[in-house]
Design an enzyme around this catalytic site. Structure first.
Site, PDB file in Angstrom:
ATOM      1  N   SER A  67       3.711   6.185   4.481  1.00  0.00           N
ATOM      2  CA  SER A  67       4.962   6.161   5.222  1.00  0.00           C
ATOM      3  C   SER A  67       5.223   4.817   5.892  1.00  0.00           C
ATOM      4  CB  SER A  67       4.950   7.261   6.277  1.00  0.00           C
ATOM      5  OG  SER A  67       4.826   8.513   5.647  1.00  0.00           O
ATOM      6  N   GLY A 109       0.833  -1.187   0.000  1.00  0.00           N
ATOM      7  CA  GLY A 109       0.000   0.000   0.000  1.00  0.00           C
ATOM      8  C   GLY A 109       0.874   1.246   0.000  1.00  0.00           C
ATOM      9  N   VAL A 110       0.221   2.391  -0.064  1.00  0.00           N
ATOM     10  CA  VAL A 110       0.937   3.654  -0.169  1.00  0.00           C
ATOM     11  C   VAL A 110       1.129   4.248   1.219  1.00  0.00           C
ATOM     12  CG1 VAL A 110       0.913   5.896  -1.312  1.00  0.00           C
ATOM     13  CG2 VAL A 110      -0.276   3.969  -2.339  1.00  0.00           C
ATOM     14  N   ASN A 145      -9.913   8.291   2.771  1.00  0.00           N
ATOM     15  CA  ASN A 145      -9.609   8.334   1.337  1.00  0.00           C
ATOM     16  C   ASN A 145     -10.535   7.394   0.566  1.00  0.00           C
ATOM     17  OD1 ASN A 145      -7.504  10.152   1.788  1.00  0.00           O
ATOM     18  ND2 ASN A 145      -6.048   8.504   2.137  1.00  0.00           N
ATOM     19  N   GLU A 147       0.694  -1.648  -7.033  1.00  0.00           N
ATOM     20  CA  GLU A 147       0.056  -0.569  -7.780  1.00  0.00           C
ATOM     21  C   GLU A 147       0.942   0.667  -7.807  1.00  0.00           C
ATOM     22  OE1 GLU A 147      -3.933  -0.523  -5.884  1.00  0.00           O
ATOM     23  OE2 GLU A 147      -2.993   0.542  -4.253  1.00  0.00           O
TER      24      GLU A 147
END
Lengths: 499, 499
Positions: free
Chosen positions: A268, A265-266, A380, A290
Site C-alpha cells: 500500500s 516494492g509491493v 515475508n 518486479e
C-alpha cells in the site's frame, strides 16, 4: 471439446491431459518441486491444491521452490497439510509464516534474482518436477505463461518432469506480453543484451523438450484478487516528500527529467507513492520493476508512464478487468520477464534504477530490516528488495515512523536484523520527512535520520542514545547494552516508549 | 635531461613539469581530490606528501577520494596535518583510523565498485583535482598507470584539472599490462563486453584531454613494500579445509575442474589459503580479483595458474624484484583493470567467481562483520568484499576461530555490525573446520556453524544461546538481552569468556 483443450495448440500434447489427482502421482515424498507464481500471480493452482488435499491423508514432505509468493492460499494449505519441508525463495502466507517461525518449515529466504543460478550451478538441489501455469501452448510447443514469469522458464529448463496447468481463467490476450530470456550456464555466459527498460531480448513463450512434459492439467480456479488500501495521510506525506526530492534532483541536474527507470516494492505504501506521480509534473516515466500493481496502469492511462517492465502483474479485480478488456492498448507498453532478468544486478546497475522499497524498521545509521519482527520472527522475506537496493542508482526505503499506535518506533538505535546495510541505503522517508544520506558518514547520517524521519515521540530518546554513544567513540557509535533494548522492552511491555 | 622527463613521450606536455610545491597550489581548502592508489600500490606520492607538509603551516581541509588504501603513510600524514575532512571509499592507515573513530574525519566506507558511478551520476560531489601516478605518458598522450588502476581513469575523466606524477621508480616494463575500459554514462550504457577473466576490452592507458593536465610532477619515492606473515598452523588448517571442500565439489561435479575464476581478499590468511593451492592437484587456475599478492605469482611460476586479472599488484620486495626483472614472462598472464571493472557485479555474476574474504567475526546464522571492532570502531573498511560476496557463485569467509589468545571468539551469537548478510554468505571456515551453509535455513546454519567453526572453548556457550533462543521461536532465534552481551562483556572485562 473439453474446456481449455483448445488452448493446447500443439495437438500431439493433448493426449497428456489428465486429472490433477493423476498428475500429483509424479510428486513423491522428498521431491523438489518448482512451482510457477510470483507476487500472488501466475501460480499453478489445481495441482498444488490437489497435492495439499492428498497429503492430509497420505503424508508427504516436499521442498517447494517458486518464483515468489503464491496466491490462493496454496502455501497455507500445503503447510497445513504438513507437506512443506523446505521452502524458498519467498512467501507471504500467514499459515506458512507461523510454521516457519515455529521451526517446522525450513525457510531459505533468498534474493529473488539468485535462486535460478543457485539451482543451475548446484548450490541448491535439482528440481524434480516443475508445475507451470500456462495461458496456452503454441503450435510449436512453447508454454505461454500467465500473470507472471517468475522462475517458470528456469524450472522447465532444469526439471526432470514438467506438469503444465492450462489456466482457463486467463485472458488469452496475454500471449505476447512475456519476454523469455535465460542466461546460459557458465562458463559460456555472455552479457544480457538489454540496454533499455523496453527492450525485447527473448521469446514470447517457454521452450520445452516435449518429452519432459509428463502431464497437462486444466485449471479453472482464478488467480487471487488482492485488495489495496487507499492512501492515507501518512502515505500521502511520504509520497509528497519523495516527489519533492525528485523535483529537486531534476532541478539540480542530478537526475534526468523522467528520473530514469523506477522500481517499486509491493504494498500500500509503494502504491501510494506511485499514485503521487499522478499529480506531479513528471512525464515519460518508465518502470523496470518486479510486481506491476494497479498504479502502473493508472500512470499509463494518464499518459505519465510510457513503459513498464515487470515480472508479474498483481492487479485488483476492477483494474484487472479493465486492463484485460483493453489489453491491446497496453501491449506495446508492458513486458513481463523472468525474475532472473527483471531483478538482475547487471541490468539494474546498467539502467541506473531508482529503487523504492518498504522497510519494517531502520536504524539511525541507515541499516534496514525488511524481514524480521523484533529480529527473530519472519514476516515475508527479503524478496527483490536486496536485488534492487544493492544495485540501484538511488536506493530509497519508505515506512511510517511509528506502528501499533505509537508503541513501535520504526526508527531505532540499531536494527534487530540487517537485510540492507548502510552502504546500500541512500534515502530514507517517513511521513515526518526525507533523509538524503548520500555522501554522509555514519555520525552525519544519524543526526539527519533522527531529525528528518523519526517520530517526535521518539526523537529525543534517539538523540540521547546517539550522543551518549558518541562519547564512547567509533565510526558507528553504539552502546552495546542499550542498542537492542527498545526491541527487548517492546517484547516485554508491548511498547518501546519509556514510562 | 631531468630524470623522468624521457617518460613524457608527448613532447608538448614537458612544459607542464613543475615542482610538487607549485602543483599543490591547484588544491584549495574544500577541494575534492581524486588520488590514484589501490591496495597500497600505484598511489601518487610526491604531491600528497607535499600537501601534507604544506597543511601543517597552512591549514586546509580536503575531501580525499582514492581507489582504495594508500601506501607511504599518505593517509596518516595528511590526517596528522588535519588536511582530511572527508575520506572515501577505503583506508587502512592507523593514524587516519584513529581520527575516523574519534569523529574527526568523516569516513564514507563504500563498495569499491560503486564509487565511480556515484561521482559520475552525482550521488557524490564532482572531483576538482585528480592526482595520478604514471609510469609514462605515451606519444599520443595516454597516461600509463603504475602498480594499480583503481579509480584513476575515472578521476581523469571526471576531474576539472589533472596533476600527473611521473613515477621514476616504476619499471617501464609495466606498460601494456593495464586494460582501461570505463562504462559510459547512463542512459547510453551497454553491456561490459568481458566474458573471460583474460579478456582485454580497453586501452593500455588512460585517455585524457591534454588541456585538463594542469601539472606534471616527477616522483622518486618508491611504493611501500609490504611484508606478509608466513602461514601458521591455523592458516594452514584453514587452507586445508578449503582445498578439501573444493576437491569434493569437483568430485561431485558441482564445480569445474579448475573451479572457475577465484577472488581473494588481502592479507596473511588469504595469502596462506592461496599458498595451499600450490600443494594441491588443481590446475589451470584463474583469478579475477582485486589485489594480486605474492601468491598469485607463485602459482603462475609453478604452473598452477594460467591467468590473473586484478586491479593492483601489491608485492613484497623480493617478489616485486623477481616479477619486474622477468615481466615479459608474465605479460600475457596478467591484466590490471579499473576497480569499476575488476569489482563489477555484472562481471562477477557472469563469470561465477569463487570469492574468499576474511571476516572480523561472524555469527551463528552466517552474518559477517568485516569492518567494526565491537560494532563501533572502524578497522579498515568493507573494500571489495561486498562487491564479490554479493555476486559470487560461492561466497566464502575465513577467519581464525579466536583472537587475542582466546579472549575473543570470532563466532558470536549476533554480529555487532553487519557488512554481509546471511543471504550472501555460503561457506564459513576457521581452523576448526568448514561450514557449508548453502541451502540451509537459519536454524540449520546455526548448528553447523557452531559445530564446524567455533572454538571448543566457546562451543557450549554458543549452543546454549541458540537452544535457549529457539524456545522463543522465530526464523532466526535470538535473545535480545543477550545477543550483544559477549561484545559488551569484552569491552568491560577484556574477555568474552565467562568466569
Amino acid at each position: 471439446m473439453m474446456n481449455g483443450l483448445d488452448r493446447i495448440r500443439l495437438f500431439s500434447l493433448r493426449d497428456k491431459v489428465m486429472s490433477a489427482q493423476q498428475a500429483i502421482e509424479l510428486i513423491k515424498d522428498g521431491s523438489v518441486v518448482g512451482l510457477s507464481g510470483f507476487g500472488g500471480a501466475g501460480e499453478a493452482k489445481t495441482v498444488p491444491l490437489a497435492l495439499a488435499d492428498h497429503a492430509v491423508a497420505h503424508p508427504l514432505r516436499i521442498t517447494l521452490a517458486t518464483g515468489a509468493s503464491l496466491g490462493n492460499s496454496i502455501d497455507g494449505r500445503l503447510s497445513q497439510a504438513k507437506a512443506i519441508q523446505r521452502r524458498y525463495p519467498y512467501q507471504a502466507d500467514p499459515t506458512l509464516r507461523k510454521a516457519i517461525n515455529n521451526g517446522e518449515v525450513m525457510y531459505i529466504d533468498q534474493h529473488l534474482s539468485e535462486m535460478a543460478d543457485n539451482i543451475r550451478h548446484h548450490n541448491l538441489p535439482a528440481i524434480n518436477v516443475a508445475v507451470i501455469a500456462a495461458t496456452a501452448i503454441t503450435e510449436d510447443g512453447q508454454i505461454i505463461p500467465t500473470g507472471s514469469c517468475g522462475n517458470s522458464a528456469n524450472f522447465v529448463e532444469m526439471a526432470d518432469q514438467v506438469i503444465i496447468e492450462i489456466d482457463n481463467t486467463i485472458n488469452p490476450v496475454l500471449e505476447g506480453v512475456h519476454d523469455i530470456y535465460l542466461p546460459k550456464a557458465r562458463p559460456n555466459r555472455g552479457p544480457i543484451p538489454l540496454t533499455q527498460a523496453g527492450d525485447r531480448i527473448g521469446t514470447i513463450g517457454i521452450n520445452v523438450n516435449p518429452e519432459k512434459i509428463a502431464a497437462i492439467v486444466i485449471n479453472d480456479l482464478p488467480d487471487t484478487q488482492f485488495g489495496m488500501d487507499e492512501p492515507d495521510t501518512d502515505t500521502l506525506s511520504i509520497a509528497q516528500h519523495l516527489i519533492h526530492f525528485f523535483e529537486n534532483e531534476v532541478a539540480q541536474s542530478r537526475l534526468p527529467e523522467n528520473l530514469g527507470p523506477l522500481q517499486s516494492g509491493v504494498g500500500s505504501i509503494a502504491n501510494a507513492v506511485f499514485a503521487g506521480f499522478e499529480h506531479s509534473n513528471f512525464k515519460n516515466l518508465e518502470m523496470y520493476s518486479e510486481v506491476l500493481q494497479d498504479c502502473t496502469f493508472q500512470l499509463i492511462d494518464s499518459g505519465k508512464m510510457t513503459f513498464a517492465s515487470g515480472c508479474s502483474m498483481t492487479l485488483s479485480e476492477p483494474c484487472a478487468q479493465k486492463v484485460m478488456q483493453n489489453f491491446d492498448q497496453y501491449k506495446d507498453k508492458i513486458v513481463l520477464r523472468p525474475q532472473e532478468i527483471s531483478n538482475n544486478p547487471e541490468i539494474i546497475r546498467r539502467l541506473g534504477i531508482i529503487a523504492i522499497n518498504t522497510a519494517l524498521e531502520f536504524d539511525i545509521y541507515g541499516n534496514v530490516n525488511s524481514t524480521h519482527v523484533t529480529g527473530t520472527k519472519m514476516m515475508n522475506g527479503i524478496g527483490g528488495s536486496g536485488d534492487f537496493t544493492r544495485h540501484a542508482h538511488i536506493a530509497i526505503f519508505v515506512t511510517k515512523s511509528i506502528a501499533k499506535n505509537g508503541a513501535i518506533s520504526s526508527v531505532v538505535p540499531m536494527v534487530s536484523h540487517t537485510d540492507h546495510t548502510e552502504h546500500d541505503v541512500d534515502v530514507l522517508v517517513t511521513e515526518q520527512g526525507l533523509a538524503d544520506l548520500r555522501g554522509l558518514a555514519p555520525r552525519e547520517r544519524a543526526r539527519k535520520v533522527i531529525e528528518c524521519c523519526a517520530h517526535p515521540d521518539y526523537r529525543e530518546a534517539l538523540l540521547s542514545y546517539f550522543e551518549r554513544a558518541c562519547t564512547h567513540g567509533g565510526q558507528t557509535p553504539h552502546l552495546l547494552h542499550e542498542a537492542l533494548s527498545w526491541h527487548a522492552q517492546f517484547e516485554e511491555t508491548g511498547s518501546m516508549k519509556t514510562a
